[in-house]
Design an enzyme around this catalytic site. Structure first.
Site, PDB file in Angstrom:
ATOM      1  N   ASP A   1      53.510  45.159  78.587  1.00 45.35           N
ATOM      2  CA  ASP A   1      54.413  46.035  77.759  1.00 45.35           C
ATOM      3  C   ASP A   1      54.195  46.521  77.150  1.00 45.35           C
ATOM      4  OD1 ASP A   1      56.997  45.903  76.385  1.00 45.35           O
ATOM      5  OD2 ASP A   1      56.239  44.252  75.424  1.00 45.35           O
ATOM      6  N   SER A   2      54.643  47.207  75.592  1.00 51.18           N
ATOM      7  CA  SER A   2      54.178  48.202  75.358  1.00 51.18           C
ATOM      8  C   SER A   2      53.177  46.958  74.230  1.00 51.18           C
ATOM      9  CB  SER A   2      55.787  48.573  74.204  1.00 51.18           C
ATOM     10  OG  SER A   2      56.088  47.928  73.762  1.00 51.18           O
TER      11      SER A   2
ATOM     12  N   TYR B   1      57.609  51.708  71.526  1.00 53.16           N
ATOM     13  CA  TYR B   1      57.910  52.668  72.569  1.00 53.16           C
ATOM     14  C   TYR B   1      59.012  53.174  72.206  1.00 53.16           C
ATOM     15  CZ  TYR B   1      53.802  52.236  76.103  1.00 53.16           C
ATOM     16  OH  TYR B   1      53.278  51.763  76.211  1.00 53.16           O
ATOM     17  N   GLY B   2      60.088  52.202  71.994  1.00 53.35           N
ATOM     18  CA  GLY B   2      61.799  52.341  72.050  1.00 53.35           C
ATOM     19  C   GLY B   2      62.294  53.388  70.653  1.00 53.35           C
TER      20      GLY B   2
ATOM     21  N   CYS C   1      59.273  45.611  80.378  1.00 52.53           N
ATOM     22  CA  CYS C   1      59.777  46.408  79.114  1.00 52.53           C
ATOM     23  C   CYS C   1      60.711  47.134  78.767  1.00 52.53           C
ATOM     24  CB  CYS C   1      58.508  47.520  78.783  1.00 52.53           C
ATOM     25  SG  CYS C   1      58.506  48.373  77.431  1.00 52.53           S
ATOM     26  N   ASN C   2      62.245  46.974  79.015  1.00 48.15           N
ATOM     27  CA  ASN C   2      63.519  47.513  79.333  1.00 48.15           C
ATOM     28  C   ASN C   2      63.006  49.089  79.119  1.00 48.15           C
ATOM     29  OD1 ASN C   2      65.048  45.040  79.863  1.00 48.15           O
ATOM     30  ND2 ASN C   2      64.097  44.611  78.044  1.00 48.15           N
ATOM     31  N   THR C   3      62.378  49.556  78.024  1.00 47.74           N
ATOM     32  CA  THR C   3      62.497  50.724  77.075  1.00 47.74           C
ATOM     33  C   THR C   3      61.155  51.414  78.687  1.00 47.74           C
ATOM     34  OG1 THR C   3      62.083  49.742  75.204  1.00 47.74           O
ATOM     35  CG2 THR C   3      61.755  52.473  75.570  1.00 47.74           C
TER      36      THR C   3
ATOM     37  N   GLU D   1      56.036  42.653  66.000  1.00 49.89           N
ATOM     38  CA  GLU D   1      54.627  43.038  66.471  1.00 49.89           C
ATOM     39  C   GLU D   1      53.763  42.640  65.419  1.00 49.89           C
ATOM     40  OE1 GLU D   1      52.312  44.622  68.718  1.00 49.89           O
ATOM     41  OE2 GLU D   1      54.848  43.890  70.212  1.00 49.89           O
TER      42      GLU D   1
ATOM     43  N   CYS E   1      65.974  43.591  75.363  1.00 46.67           N
ATOM     44  CA  CYS E   1      64.317  44.013  74.743  1.00 46.67           C
ATOM     45  C   CYS E   1      63.237  42.691  74.936  1.00 46.67           C
ATOM     46  CB  CYS E   1      64.197  44.917  73.824  1.00 46.67           C
ATOM     47  SG  CYS E   1      62.674  44.805  73.193  1.00 46.67           S
ATOM     48  N   THR E   2      62.388  43.064  75.938  1.00 43.93           N
ATOM     49  CA  THR E   2      61.940  41.882  76.341  1.00 43.93           C
ATOM     50  C   THR E   2      61.007  40.799  74.731  1.00 43.93           C
ATOM     51  OG1 THR E   2      59.530  42.859  76.808  1.00 43.93           O
ATOM     52  CG2 THR E   2      60.996  42.685  78.522  1.00 43.93           C
ATOM     53  N   HIS E   3      61.553  41.665  73.562  1.00 41.52           N
ATOM     54  CA  HIS E   3      60.566  40.832  72.930  1.00 41.52           C
ATOM     55  C   HIS E   3      61.689  39.927  71.749  1.00 41.52           C
ATOM     56  CE1 HIS E   3      57.594  44.344  71.931  1.00 41.52           C
ATOM     57  NE2 HIS E   3      57.072  43.965  71.366  1.00 41.52           N
TER      58      HIS E   3
END
Ligand code: DGL
Length: 269
Positions: A7-8, A39-40, A70-72, A162, A194-196
């Site tokens: 992931d980012s 990244y988004g 990470c979907n992005t 983050e 979004c995995t966040h």
């Protein structure tokens, strides 16, 4: 032997957690490109280059299979990496397909033509880059017809997570849900794309209301990985597991420990 989870930043931990609980005997190598998150807000070319270079680093650490948690990155880089050809014995998988299969009530790998499904009004919450890629709608169109998707680009949430500012993150969730509801007053389902965002799942659910079914990826991706590893048991790689970041390992370890509620130690990638 370890399966790579990329992931980012910290969001992929929501996938890692589910994968570790579904597959307790599998080792995982988690890689966060924290120095370059989020990244988004980047363009597709930038996301592709960053994702490719991180995945190459994971391959060099012994992973054969990398999950883009990470979907992005899945939206901007997965298809291009696969089309350009991967090194022999290496695979990269994304996180959209298990989610869409669950929403459209399909079995894994069901390639029958698109059909009408029960859910007609879907809210998609994702990063600006994922929303503008329209990758979710494209994958959905292969499997379902007649589904109205309203997407909300959720600026700011990943940065707040983050930075560990969960109060700001929750306020942003409420405001993005309100904005979505102005466009689609009665969604039947909501996709946390979004995995966040599963770190704020209860906040999304509260803001959306109890009638809206919220889909998040952790368990769905873990189940699909378990199925994949059963069919491809040799894809567990040769390197050791662990936690790597391109950012500050102490800072990232503190946040990860807070989110997973157990001691996590990142090392420099
Ligand atoms: N967790 C990533 C995703 O699923 C976050 C992307 C970002 O860094 O903005 O899209």
């Amino acid at each position: 032997m370890a399966v790579g989870i990329f992931d980012s930043g910290l969001g992929g931990l929501t996938v890692l957690k589910a994968a570790q609980s579904r597959l307790p005997d599998v080792d995982f190598l988690y890689y966060a490109d924290s120095a370059r998150a989020p990244y988004g807000v980047r363009d597709a070319e930038d996301i592709y280059q960053l994702t490719k270079s991180a995945v190459q680093d994971m391959w060099s650490k012994g992973c054969d299979l990398v999950i883009l948690a990470c979907n992005t990155a899945s939206a901007a880089a997965l298809r291009r990496m696969q089309e350009e050809g991967l090194p022999a014995g290496k695979r990269v998988l994304g996180v959209f397909v298990p989610l869409i299969e669950a929403m459209t009530e399909r079995q894994w790998g069901d390639n029958s033509p698109p059909r009408e499904v029960a859910v007609k009004h879907v809210a998609l919450f994702a990063t600006p880059a994922t929303v503008s890629s329209r990758a979710f709608q494209r994958e959905l169109a292969f499997r379902a017809i007649g589904v109205d998707v309203e997407a909300q680009a959720c600026g700011g949430i990943v940065d707040a997570i983050e930075d560990g500012d969960m109060i700001l993150a929750e306020a942003l969730v409420r405001s993005h849900v309100e904005a979505l509801k102005r466009k689609m007053p009665e969604p039947q389902a909501a996709i946390l794309g979004c995995t966040h965002y599963p770190l704020l799942e209860s906040c999304f659910q509260d803001a959306l209301g109890a009638d809206v079914k919220v889909f998040s990826q952790g368990k769905l991706v873990a189940d699909s990985l378990a199925d994949y590893l059963q069919r491809h048991p040799h894809m567990q790689g040769s390197g050791a597991g662990g936690y790597y970041t391109t950012g500050n390992p102490d800072r990232v370890s503190d946040r990860a420990t807070q989110f997973l509620r157990r001691q996590i130690s990142f090392q420099a990638a």
